[in-house]
Scaffold this motif. Sequence first.
Motif, PDB file in Angstrom:
ATOM      1  N   LYS A  10       0.889  -1.238   0.157  1.00 43.97           N
ATOM      2  CA  LYS A  10       0.080   0.112   0.085  1.00 43.97           C
ATOM      3  C   LYS A  10       0.977   1.190   0.012  1.00 43.97           C
ATOM      4  CE  LYS A  10      -2.128   1.667   3.631  1.00 43.97           C
ATOM      5  NZ  LYS A  10      -3.082   1.617   4.982  1.00 43.97           N
ATOM      6  N   GLY A  11       0.596   2.144  -0.850  1.00 43.09           N
ATOM      7  CA  GLY A  11       1.348   3.416  -1.042  1.00 43.09           C
ATOM      8  C   GLY A  11       2.051   3.583  -2.102  1.00 43.09           C
ATOM      9  N   ASP A  12       1.798   2.513  -3.056  1.00 42.47           N
ATOM     10  CA  ASP A  12       2.225   2.838  -4.618  1.00 42.47           C
ATOM     11  C   ASP A  12       1.330   3.672  -5.326  1.00 42.47           C
ATOM     12  OD1 ASP A  12       3.532   2.859  -7.004  1.00 42.47           O
ATOM     13  OD2 ASP A  12       3.093   0.779  -7.354  1.00 42.47           O
ATOM     14  N   ALA A  13       1.892   5.367  -5.328  1.00 42.37           N
ATOM     15  CA  ALA A  13       1.172   6.187  -5.816  1.00 42.37           C
ATOM     16  C   ALA A  13       1.388   6.361  -7.377  1.00 42.37           C
ATOM     17  CB  ALA A  13       1.291   7.565  -5.174  1.00 42.37           C
ATOM     18  N   ARG A  14       2.310   5.725  -7.843  1.00 41.62           N
ATOM     19  CA  ARG A  14       2.863   6.049  -9.254  1.00 41.62           C
ATOM     20  C   ARG A  14       1.742   5.949 -10.214  1.00 41.62           C
ATOM     21  NH1 ARG A  14       8.122   2.767  -9.147  1.00 41.62           N
ATOM     22  NH2 ARG A  14       6.662   1.426  -7.959  1.00 41.62           N
ATOM     23  N   LEU A  16      -1.484   6.230 -10.011  1.00 35.93           N
ATOM     24  CA  LEU A  16      -2.485   7.258  -9.623  1.00 35.93           C
ATOM     25  C   LEU A  16      -1.982   8.371 -10.346  1.00 35.93           C
ATOM     26  CD1 LEU A  16      -5.239   8.131  -8.848  1.00 35.93           C
ATOM     27  CD2 LEU A  16      -4.395   8.218  -6.676  1.00 35.93           C
ATOM     28  N   LEU A 135      -6.747   2.487  -8.511  1.00 33.48           N
ATOM     29  CA  LEU A 135      -5.539   3.242  -8.088  1.00 33.48           C
ATOM     30  C   LEU A 135      -5.404   3.940  -6.844  1.00 33.48           C
ATOM     31  CD1 LEU A 135      -4.643   4.688 -11.592  1.00 33.48           C
ATOM     32  CD2 LEU A 135      -4.265   2.344 -10.583  1.00 33.48           C
ATOM     33  N   ARG A 138      -4.563   1.348  -4.250  1.00 38.59           N
ATOM     34  CA  ARG A 138      -3.152   0.970  -4.621  1.00 38.59           C
ATOM     35  C   ARG A 138      -2.273   2.033  -3.911  1.00 38.59           C
ATOM     36  NH1 ARG A 138      -0.881  -1.997  -8.779  1.00 38.59           N
ATOM     37  NH2 ARG A 138       1.457  -1.796  -9.131  1.00 38.59           N
ATOM     38  N   ALA A 139      -2.714   3.243  -3.941  1.00 31.74           N
ATOM     39  CA  ALA A 139      -1.997   4.552  -3.227  1.00 31.74           C
ATOM     40  C   ALA A 139      -2.215   4.779  -2.010  1.00 31.74           C
ATOM     41  CB  ALA A 139      -2.359   5.675  -4.096  1.00 31.74           C
ATOM     42  N   THR A 141      -5.226   5.943  -0.381  1.00 29.12           N
ATOM     43  CA  THR A 141      -5.801   6.980  -0.066  1.00 29.12           C
ATOM     44  C   THR A 141      -7.178   6.891  -0.272  1.00 29.12           C
ATOM     45  OG1 THR A 141      -6.017   9.542  -0.824  1.00 29.12           O
ATOM     46  CG2 THR A 141      -6.036   7.926  -2.566  1.00 29.12           C
ATOM     47  N   ALA A 146      -9.223  10.905  -3.609  1.00 29.38           N
ATOM     48  CA  ALA A 146      -8.929  10.625  -4.916  1.00 29.38           C
ATOM     49  C   ALA A 146      -9.652  11.214  -6.008  1.00 29.38           C
ATOM     50  CB  ALA A 146      -8.736   9.206  -5.221  1.00 29.38           C
TER      51      ALA A 146
END
Length: 440
Positions: A10-14, A16, A135, A138-139, A141, A146
């Motif tokens: 969790k925290g892969d914001a690329r 998005l 996404l 995945r990010a 948030t 979002a």
Amino acid sequence: MTAPEGGKKKGDARPLATVLTANAVSITGSSLTLIGVPWFALETTGSPGKAGLVAFCAALPVLVSALAGGPVIDRLGRRRVSVASDLVCGLALAAIPLLHHAGALRFWMLCALMAVNGLCHAPGETARRVLVPDLAGRAGTSLTRAASLYDAVSRGAWMAGAAVAGLLVAFMGADTVLLLDSATFVLSALLVLAGLRGVPAAEPVRDGPRLSPARYRADLREGYAFLFRAKLLLGITVMVMVTNGLSQSWSSVLLPVHAREELGGPATQGLLVAVFGGCALAGALLYGAVGERFPRRAVFTAGFLVGGAPPYVVAALTDTTAPLLVTLAASGFGAGVLNPILSTVTYERVPEGLRSRVMGASTAGVLLTTPLGGLAAGLLVERVGLSATLLGVGALYFLTTLSPLVFPAWRDMDAKPGSAPAEEGVSRTGPSRPAPAPGP
């Protein structure tokens, strides 16, 4: 909360960030078209009626592709659809100034190229928009944040593109604007092609039934059936269908003609659209920060009342820029809260496996009147005059925005995530299973 995909932490914001950036680039180009094409039509034909006809030819194919494209997006893959859509749009727009400079452009060619642009625009935009919930999970948030960020970035892109387009049309000509618009679509396609590689939600569905004419019709029916069963979503679709047609009349004919006759030209139009977009950006960001604390229906209704009819009335009653500039600033702020609310409500109520189909059906619904907006406005301006047309459209806009206060289904807008009735008997063709929307 939706689990992160593909084993990613969790925290892969690329991904998005990629979708936000690509959408911003694509929308910047679309805002160039919004100003560049009406002025190109007015400069080359001199007729508000023909400018309205160009708007009709651009908008009708958007409706056609939205009506039929929902089931195809997941099968082909959201990444592929977004890339292909942007590339075709870019080529169609580039052809207009190139043919014009060669002396070969005819009016029917302009209409046909704008029709191609319209046909491919909706699938790409839908493909990016339906990725937002996956996404966001995945990010790491919330869905509301979002959705607000997605709309804020879009609003900022509209603002920047409109400001640049107005100046470019004034000093370099509308054909230059269309070439730049073409380049933005190509850049958007490259961003999505590289940035969403390996993201499961963006790839084609592999484990569903094979697509056939019968399967396609069944998928299409499921999307529309879900929309017609969900009274709130249906009410939203009908209301926005009306207001979109009225807004199209403003952007494609009424504001360009008003700017040409009373306000000094395209640079002023660009300033007005940019101010509206900037204030809408502020409204979307503010709603993303604190909007979850307030009742959605009340905020939505207030935003639509402020953001809808006032510009039409003020434009009809004044021939100077300052009053309309102030009105559009207030209207933009009100309009900024609308899309985050609508997106959040839709994401919460539609299962992921149906999202492309239902949002495709919803997009088709809200676009039903768009082809007629510019066409009707152009004909009305030539027959009854600009001021009478502005007042008539403004009155209809005001009546439409009262819908959330009149119809009981709108009360469900304030329902908490997960409280909407579950839909049974729907097929799952999406890459992940439905899950409650992420909390704040």
